[in-house]
Design an enzyme around this catalytic site. Structure first.
Site: not given
Length: 206
Positions: A172, A177
Site C-alpha cells: 500500500h 506495489d
C-alpha cells in the site's frame, strides 16, 4: 519491444487514493515503472518514478481509505506536489521511453488496472493535460493474468506463487506495489515465452 505489444509500451502504474471515486476522491500517491526487453526477448524492469500528491481543491478524503493506506495527507514530510506536477513527473519519462523503444503509445499495466487508469485519467482531465501518454481505455490487468498463470488474484499471493518476495509491511505504498506488480507482469510474460507461447505466435506471422 514495439513488435511484442502491437506498438504499445507497457508501463506499470499504482496509485494510492482517499477513496474509490476518481472524480471526487483525492489522488495521494502515484508511481510508474517502465519496462524494457533484453537481447533475448525477456521483459524486465527499466526505470521507476513516483510522487506524493497534494489533494486537489475540494477533494474528498474518506477516513476509511486513509486508515487503510496509513497516509496522512497533511504530513509535511511527504513533500507532496500538485497533481499537475506529479503527472508531469510520471508522464515525461514515459513519453521518452515510448520514443526510445519505437512505440506509439503506453498501455497501463496494473493490479485492478481499471482503478489506477481511472484515477490517472481523471487527474489528467483536471489538469487539462494534453499529453497523457496512456491509451484512453486499453489496459493489461495482472489480476486476470495472475489468475490465469498462478490461480491467484491477490497481489501478495500471486507474487508468492511466482517466487517473488513480498513484504506486507511495505504494501500500500504506490512505489512498492508498482515494483511488485511489474515483477509479476514480467514473470508472466516471460513464463509464456519460456513455454513456447510467443514462438508459436511468431510462427503464425511467417
Amino acid at each position: 519491444m514495439a513488435d511484442r505489444f502491437r506498438g504499445f509500451l507497457p508501463v506499470v502504474v499504482d496509485v494510492e487514493t482517499a477513496g474509490f471515486n476518481p472524480r471526487t476522491d483525492a489522488l495521494l500517491e502515484i508511481a510508474a515503472v517502465t519496462l524494457t526487453m533484453d537481447e533475448n526477448g525477456y521483459l524486465m524492469i527499466d526505470q521507476s518514478y513516483d510522487a506524493n500528491v497534494k489533494p486537489f481543491p475540494g477533494a474528498n478524503l474518506e477516513p476509511s481509505a486513509l486508515a487503510f493506506t496509513g497516509i496522512d495527507p497533511d504530513d509535511p514530510a511527504r513533500n507532496a506536489v500538485s497533481e499537475k506536477e506529479a503527472l508531469e513527473t510520471i508522464f515525461k519519462p514515459i513519453r521518452k521511453s515510448i520514443k526510445s523503444h519505437g512505440c506509439k503509445r503506453a498501455v497501463l499495466v496494473g493490479h485492478n488496472a481499471n482503478f489506477d487508469h481511472s484515477f490517472v485519467s481523471s487527474a489528467a482531465e483536471r489538469c487539462d493535460s494534453k499529453r497523457n501518454p496512456f491509451h484512453p481505455f486499453s489496459t493489461f490487468d495482472t489480476v486476470s493474468l495472475a489468475g490465469l498463470a498462478y490461480g491467484q488474484t491477490v497481489l501478495a499471493k500471486a507474487c508468492d506463487i511466482a517466487g517473488i518476495d513480498f513484504d506486507n509491511e511495505q504494501a500500500h505504498s504506490a512505489l512498492y506495489d508498482t515494483m511488485k506488480t511489474a515483477e509479476l507482469f514480467c514473470a508472466i510474460v516471460n513464463r509464456w515465452k519460456d513455454m513456447g507461447g510467443w514462438d508459436m505466435v511468431l510462427d503464425t506471422r511467417e
